[in-house]
Design a protein around this motif. Structure first.
Motif, PDB file in Angstrom:
ATOM      1  N   ILE A   3      34.159 -87.079  37.972  1.00  0.00           N
ATOM      2  CA  ILE A   3      34.080 -87.480  37.069  1.00  0.00           C
ATOM      3  C   ILE A   3      34.427 -89.008  36.717  1.00  0.00           C
ATOM      4  CG2 ILE A   3      32.917 -86.165  36.097  1.00  0.00           C
ATOM      5  CD1 ILE A   3      34.247 -85.999  33.372  1.00  0.00           C
ATOM      6  N   ASP A   4      35.935 -88.958  36.308  1.00  0.00           N
ATOM      7  CA  ASP A   4      37.162 -90.375  35.932  1.00  0.00           C
ATOM      8  C   ASP A   4      36.338 -91.515  36.638  1.00  0.00           C
ATOM      9  OD1 ASP A   4      39.037 -87.283  36.371  1.00  0.00           O
ATOM     10  OD2 ASP A   4      39.150 -88.513  34.654  1.00  0.00           O
ATOM     11  N   GLN A   5      35.975 -90.913  37.983  1.00  0.00           N
ATOM     12  CA  GLN A   5      35.456 -92.171  38.643  1.00  0.00           C
ATOM     13  C   GLN A   5      34.065 -92.368  39.056  1.00  0.00           C
ATOM     14  OE1 GLN A   5      38.316 -93.350  40.808  1.00  0.00           O
ATOM     15  NE2 GLN A   5      38.912 -91.612  39.952  1.00  0.00           N
ATOM     16  N   ALA A   6      32.916 -91.714  38.380  1.00  0.00           N
ATOM     17  CA  ALA A   6      31.804 -92.249  38.402  1.00  0.00           C
ATOM     18  C   ALA A   6      31.465 -92.069  36.240  1.00  0.00           C
ATOM     19  CB  ALA A   6      31.034 -91.217  38.582  1.00  0.00           C
ATOM     20  N   ASN A   7      31.575 -93.032  35.881  1.00  0.00           N
ATOM     21  CA  ASN A   7      31.808 -93.148  34.009  1.00  0.00           C
ATOM     22  C   ASN A   7      30.298 -92.905  34.047  1.00  0.00           C
ATOM     23  OD1 ASN A   7      32.047 -92.544  31.316  1.00  0.00           O
ATOM     24  ND2 ASN A   7      33.335 -93.436  31.149  1.00  0.00           N
ATOM     25  N   SER A   8      29.523 -92.113  34.411  1.00  0.00           N
ATOM     26  CA  SER A   8      28.125 -92.497  33.641  1.00  0.00           C
ATOM     27  C   SER A   8      26.568 -91.500  33.943  1.00  0.00           C
ATOM     28  CB  SER A   8      27.719 -93.662  35.062  1.00  0.00           C
ATOM     29  OG  SER A   8      26.924 -93.264  36.662  1.00  0.00           O
ATOM     30  N   GLY A   9      25.899 -90.938  33.202  1.00  0.00           N
ATOM     31  CA  GLY A   9      24.609 -89.914  33.444  1.00  0.00           C
ATOM     32  C   GLY A   9      25.708 -88.878  33.056  1.00  0.00           C
ATOM     33  N   LEU A  10      25.369 -87.896  34.023  1.00  0.00           N
ATOM     34  CA  LEU A  10      26.221 -86.636  33.580  1.00  0.00           C
ATOM     35  C   LEU A  10      27.290 -86.954  33.141  1.00  0.00           C
ATOM     36  CD1 LEU A  10      24.987 -84.299  32.866  1.00  0.00           C
ATOM     37  CD2 LEU A  10      25.597 -83.389  35.363  1.00  0.00           C
ATOM     38  N   TYR A  11      28.139 -87.684  34.089  1.00  0.00           N
ATOM     39  CA  TYR A  11      29.352 -87.287  34.070  1.00  0.00           C
ATOM     40  C   TYR A  11      30.413 -87.788  33.502  1.00  0.00           C
ATOM     41  CZ  TYR A  11      29.148 -86.218  39.515  1.00  0.00           C
ATOM     42  OH  TYR A  11      28.836 -85.937  40.217  1.00  0.00           O
ATOM     43  N   ALA A  12      29.042 -88.868  32.395  1.00  0.00           N
ATOM     44  CA  ALA A  12      30.391 -89.874  31.005  1.00  0.00           C
ATOM     45  C   ALA A  12      29.875 -87.970  30.139  1.00  0.00           C
ATOM     46  CB  ALA A  12      29.412 -90.850  30.824  1.00  0.00           C
ATOM     47  N   ILE A  50      32.592 -69.362  27.206  1.00  0.00           N
ATOM     48  CA  ILE A  50      32.803 -69.544  28.773  1.00  0.00           C
ATOM     49  C   ILE A  50      31.695 -70.312  28.416  1.00  0.00           C
ATOM     50  CG2 ILE A  50      32.208 -69.302  31.026  1.00  0.00           C
ATOM     51  CD1 ILE A  50      33.918 -66.921  30.999  1.00  0.00           C
ATOM     52  N   ASP A  51      31.436 -72.452  28.653  1.00  0.00           N
ATOM     53  CA  ASP A  51      30.810 -72.775  28.390  1.00  0.00           C
ATOM     54  C   ASP A  51      30.570 -73.389  29.682  1.00  0.00           C
ATOM     55  OD1 ASP A  51      28.827 -74.447  27.749  1.00  0.00           O
ATOM     56  OD2 ASP A  51      30.641 -76.077  26.323  1.00  0.00           O
ATOM     57  N   VAL A  52      29.137 -72.820  30.287  1.00  0.00           N
ATOM     58  CA  VAL A  52      28.500 -73.954  30.765  1.00  0.00           C
ATOM     59  C   VAL A  52      27.784 -74.648  30.954  1.00  0.00           C
ATOM     60  CG1 VAL A  52      29.337 -72.303  32.809  1.00  0.00           C
ATOM     61  CG2 VAL A  52      27.405 -71.506  31.907  1.00  0.00           C
ATOM     62  N   SER A  53      26.920 -74.439  29.803  1.00  0.00           N
ATOM     63  CA  SER A  53      25.900 -75.138  29.259  1.00  0.00           C
ATOM     64  C   SER A  53      25.571 -77.116  30.593  1.00  0.00           C
ATOM     65  CB  SER A  53      25.601 -75.691  27.598  1.00  0.00           C
ATOM     66  OG  SER A  53      26.592 -76.288  27.174  1.00  0.00           O
ATOM     67  N   GLY A  54      24.360 -76.823  30.091  1.00  0.00           N
ATOM     68  CA  GLY A  54      24.130 -77.954  30.800  1.00  0.00           C
ATOM     69  C   GLY A  54      22.637 -78.737  30.092  1.00  0.00           C
ATOM     70  N   ILE A  55      22.495 -80.064  30.913  1.00  0.00           N
ATOM     71  CA  ILE A  55      21.508 -80.769  30.222  1.00  0.00           C
ATOM     72  C   ILE A  55      20.858 -81.477  31.964  1.00  0.00           C
ATOM     73  CG2 ILE A  55      22.669 -82.697  29.804  1.00  0.00           C
ATOM     74  CD1 ILE A  55      20.328 -83.518  27.852  1.00  0.00           C
ATOM     75  N   GLN A  56      19.974 -81.830  32.053  1.00  0.00           N
ATOM     76  CA  GLN A  56      19.317 -82.392  33.089  1.00  0.00           C
ATOM     77  C   GLN A  56      18.904 -83.323  31.957  1.00  0.00           C
ATOM     78  OE1 GLN A  56      15.795 -80.355  34.865  1.00  0.00           O
ATOM     79  NE2 GLN A  56      16.550 -78.480  33.388  1.00  0.00           N
ATOM     80  N   ALA A  57      19.629 -84.894  32.949  1.00  0.00           N
ATOM     81  CA  ALA A  57      19.422 -86.132  31.810  1.00  0.00           C
ATOM     82  C   ALA A  57      19.522 -87.001  33.394  1.00  0.00           C
ATOM     83  CB  ALA A  57      19.814 -86.475  30.148  1.00  0.00           C
ATOM     84  N   MET A  58      19.560 -88.351  33.536  1.00  0.00           N
ATOM     85  CA  MET A  58      20.279 -89.260  33.850  1.00  0.00           C
ATOM     86  C   MET A  58      20.554 -90.648  33.470  1.00  0.00           C
ATOM     87  SD  MET A  58      17.246 -89.954  37.129  1.00  0.00           S
ATOM     88  CE  MET A  58      18.525 -90.668  37.931  1.00  0.00           C
ATOM     89  N   SER A  59      19.789 -90.551  32.172  1.00  0.00           N
ATOM     90  CA  SER A  59      20.237 -91.450  31.176  1.00  0.00           C
ATOM     91  C   SER A  59      22.009 -90.876  30.184  1.00  0.00           C
ATOM     92  CB  SER A  59      19.313 -91.241  29.610  1.00  0.00           C
ATOM     93  OG  SER A  59      20.130 -92.128  28.563  1.00  0.00           O
ATOM     94  N   THR A  60      22.433 -91.550  30.461  1.00  0.00           N
ATOM     95  CA  THR A  60      24.526 -92.069  29.877  1.00  0.00           C
ATOM     96  C   THR A  60      24.153 -91.616  28.433  1.00  0.00           C
ATOM     97  OG1 THR A  60      24.967 -93.132  31.058  1.00  0.00           O
ATOM     98  CG2 THR A  60      26.381 -92.842  29.741  1.00  0.00           C
ATOM     99  N   ASN A 115      19.435 -85.051  38.192  1.00  0.00           N
ATOM    100  CA  ASN A 115      20.286 -86.086  38.724  1.00  0.00           C
ATOM    101  C   ASN A 115      20.565 -85.854  39.964  1.00  0.00           C
ATOM    102  OD1 ASN A 115      21.810 -88.275  38.699  1.00  0.00           O
ATOM    103  ND2 ASN A 115      22.845 -88.226  36.771  1.00  0.00           N
ATOM    104  N   PRO A 116      20.301 -86.561  41.149  1.00  0.00           N
ATOM    105  CA  PRO A 116      21.088 -87.417  41.910  1.00  0.00           C
ATOM    106  C   PRO A 116      22.119 -87.092  42.296  1.00  0.00           C
ATOM    107  CG  PRO A 116      19.532 -88.505  42.311  1.00  0.00           C
ATOM    108  CD  PRO A 116      19.159 -87.794  41.115  1.00  0.00           C
ATOM    109  N   GLY A 117      22.966 -87.542  40.732  1.00  0.00           N
ATOM    110  CA  GLY A 117      24.340 -87.481  41.094  1.00  0.00           C
ATOM    111  C   GLY A 117      25.432 -86.728  39.785  1.00  0.00           C
ATOM    112  N   ALA A 118      24.066 -85.795  39.852  1.00  0.00           N
ATOM    113  CA  ALA A 118      25.249 -84.467  39.555  1.00  0.00           C
ATOM    114  C   ALA A 118      25.430 -83.511  40.151  1.00  0.00           C
ATOM    115  CB  ALA A 118      23.962 -83.643  37.973  1.00  0.00           C
ATOM    116  N   TRP A 119      25.566 -82.183  39.436  1.00  0.00           N
ATOM    117  CA  TRP A 119      26.501 -81.188  39.819  1.00  0.00           C
ATOM    118  C   TRP A 119      25.678 -80.365  39.236  1.00  0.00           C
ATOM    119  CZ3 TRP A 119      27.131 -79.620  35.570  1.00  0.00           C
ATOM    120  CH2 TRP A 119      28.457 -78.922  35.326  1.00  0.00           C
TER     121      TRP A 119
END
Length: 265
Positions: free
Chosen positions: A99-108, A55-65, A261-265
């Protein structure tokens, strides 16, 4: 079943580990603190011995795409290559609604991760969820400048991290299903209202300054593109119920939480 949880010490990962163990599974947590580095592959081969499901719930704190894309590309490739060597039969991954609607930062980065999972050669299940309730204190910490708090205009449908974790363990206990229904919380909210409620409950005095985020990300946040479509799975705990439980449990004090990232989840 022997289950490995990538990101097992994080916001959702710790719940995944606890729930899976409560259900009688043999669980190994994969994190740098436990000697496993997804970016380099260090410790993966040993940690995945006899593992049936990851089960992969890994992540990163990044605003950079670029940083987000690099992380999820390399981490997912390393993880799935090690899974192939270990004979893992099922890969369960957590992603983000919209994420299909916001392809930048964490979403990308998450879009790249989804693509790697689909083509990684391991049977898979993919769950997209909305932001967690914990996103609110994280965003407060990240967006505070002295007494000012910059809050993006955002329609959100936050969900309890524990409920997301339970859904992931449910998926792990079944055969690979591909992409399963998105999961969101029980109520659609304005982020500003949630922030105001959190500040009041934790007795923090800050002036909320509305922030108009530009570009596709900002548009997606304002228009509700980051909430689940009708027919998606719905959690039970509202943000206010989570806030009451948090106060009663005393587990989180004002200002705690990792920067996000304010756009992250």
């Amino acid at each position: 079943m022997r289950i490995a949880v990538a990101g097992g010490t994080g916001t959702v990962g710790r719940h995944v580990v606890a729930i899976a163990r409560e259900r009688g599974h043999d669980v190994v947590s994969l994190s740098r603190a436990e000697g496993v580095d997804l970016l380099t592959g260090r410790g993966l081969d040993h940690a995945l011995q006899d593992v049936e499901t990851v089960i992969d719930v890994s992540g990163i704190q990044a605003m950079s795409t670029k940083k987000a894309v690099d992380f999820f590309t390399h981490a997912t490739q390393n993880l799935m290559a090690a899974e192939k060597k270990a004979g893992v039969k099922h890969h369960v991954a957590l992603s983000i609604v919209g994420i299909d609607q916001a392809n930048s930062g964490l979403y990308a980065g998450k879009l790249v991760q989804e693509d790697e999972v689909r083509h990684g050669g391991i049977p898979w299940t993919l769950l997209r969820s909305t932001q967690f309730h914990e996103f609110v204190p994280m965003s407060i910490k990240a967006a505070s400048v002295g007494p000012l708090l910059f809050v993006p205009t955002m329609v959100t449908q936050p969900v309890a991290a524990k409920e997301v974790a339970a859904a992931l363990v449910d998926a792990a206990e079944h055969a690979p299903q591909g992409r399963i229904p998105d999961l969101g919380g029980p109520r659609t909210e304005q982020l500003k209202s949630l922030v105001a409620a959190y500040l009041a409950k934790t007795r923090q005095k800050k002036r909320i300054v509305p922030l108009h985020v530009p570009g596709p990300m900002g548009k997606a946040m304002r228009t509700g593109a980051l909430i689940p479509a009708p027919g998606s799975a719905v959690g039970r705990q509202t943000f206010l119920e989570w806030l009451e439980a948090m106060e009663e449990g005393g587990r989180q004090r004002p200002g705690e939480g990792r920067a996000a990232n304010p756009g992250a989840w």
